[in-house]
Enzyme design. Sequence first.
Site, mmCIF file in Angstrom:
data_model
loop_
_atom_site.group_PDB
_atom_site.id
_atom_site.type_symbol
_atom_site.label_atom_id
_atom_site.label_comp_id
_atom_site.label_asym_id
_atom_site.label_seq_id
_atom_site.Cartn_x
_atom_site.Cartn_y
_atom_site.Cartn_z
ATOM 1 N N THR A 205 46.467 44.426 42.339
ATOM 2 C CA THR A 205 45.411 43.440 42.546
ATOM 3 C C THR A 205 46.031 42.176 43.147
ATOM 4 O OG1 THR A 205 43.495 42.365 41.521
ATOM 5 C CG2 THR A 205 45.463 42.468 40.172
ATOM 6 N N ASN A 206 45.307 41.061 43.140
ATOM 7 C CA ASN A 206 45.825 39.827 43.742
ATOM 8 C C ASN A 206 45.477 38.633 42.861
ATOM 9 O OD1 ASN A 206 43.108 38.886 44.531
ATOM 10 N ND2 ASN A 206 43.189 40.684 45.868
ATOM 11 N N ARG A 207 45.806 37.434 43.321
ATOM 12 C CA ARG A 207 45.704 36.263 42.448
ATOM 13 C C ARG A 207 44.341 35.574 42.482
ATOM 14 N NH1 ARG A 207 50.552 32.405 43.650
ATOM 15 N NH2 ARG A 207 49.422 31.173 42.106
ATOM 16 N N SER A 208 43.352 36.178 43.095
ATOM 17 C CA SER A 208 42.039 35.527 43.118
ATOM 18 C C SER A 208 41.497 35.387 41.686
ATOM 19 C CB SER A 208 41.070 36.381 43.945
ATOM 20 O OG SER A 208 39.765 35.895 43.783
#
Length: 412
Positions: A205-208
Amino acid sequence: MIIVGVGGGIAAYKACALIRHFTEAGHQVRVIPTESALKFVGAATFEALSGQPVQTGVFESIPEVPHVRLGQEADLVVIAPATADLLARAAQGRADDLLTATLLTARCPVVFAPAMHTEMWEHPATRANVATLRAHGATVIEPASGRLTGKDTGAGRLPEPDQIAALADVLLEHPGALARDLEGRRVVISAGGTKEALDPVRYLTNRSSGKQGYALARLAAQRGAHVTLVAGNTIGLPDPPAVDVVRIASALDLQAAMAEHAAGADLVIMAAAVADYRPAEIAQTKLKKGADGRSDALETITMIENPDVLAGLVQSRRDGGVRADSVIVGFAAETGDAQGSVLDYGRAKLRRKGCDLLVLNAVGDGRAFEVDENSGWLLGADGNETALPLGSKMAMAARILDAAVARVGAAR
Ligand code: CTP
């Protein structure tokens, strides 16, 4: 000076946290409870929290004419909780206690945060009072759904104090933030990061954080829209009141959910941080290390490209899958480098994606991700470029909606 009006309901205790929020932010606060609010929370509590005297009637401190002075001095009035009775008295312009009399003299933004049983909230008399107050220019916040007094649940719960405070703060920052200019419009917003599974226990996933998309959904609902929030991975944000939340995990889920919900929308906002690539295969059982302590499948992950959901929606608008008159907004998080500035990359992305508006954030050095404040530019396909000054994600959301509303219904 901020006036916190407190109505006589069980949620009166939540006003204490709201008062504390305002005093800690450096505001002078005057608390005006109704007589019945004092049956739930004592005047001493309100006086201690605000550092100011508390009175409920118009026949106290007569030489000061407090209802006129307080109303004229206020920069904002927030009423939490606003009971059905208080909404009715305010809608009629009654002046039978200090709070309602002050409401008639206040010329600043006024926010009512209702709290009552679902039946009372849905009753035609209350609906009419809410409509009247809105027509008079006041903001009536959508109540949250959830546990009410006792065991019943439903719409009518007072939103948490930090949620009321966020709306109050955005009004002070951007007075038009809560205009009812999306009444009857359908708005679809994606938010948060996508999760791309590797196996049943692992994902990429990512840091959003989802904060910007959630702020947009909250404000759009408050501005009268029917909002569907397509939510990916967030930092555990609560569902915004009066918003339909559709949960998704992967970019492919997001694509399917957007195709379904964006079809009839007036406004589509892609604030989600979509993974550009996903593992080529999702293992059905957990990937394990072998006897030699190694795993080829974990050491080298083959990735394949995800669809570009935003570009797909723009294409679908040409093909008839999405309404031809809908407005499509994209986001871009960019860093500048030797080849170009953040703005150069933003302009190129706007052209490449074909959307009507691009919200451009400069990232890196702790900016944009997981934080409460943001800045950037708003780039229009019509050539309009506006700088978005550093402000809360709510204030940013207000500016994005202002620009989007101006384009809704316009010929394209
Ligand atoms: N987006 C999308 N589908 C993707 C990737 C991005 O719909 N597969 C959307 C995002 O929701 C956002 C916009 O496109 O509104 C820009 O996202 P960004 O990640 O900055 O763009 P990319 O196309 O991935 O470009 P880059 O090569 O800069 O990563």
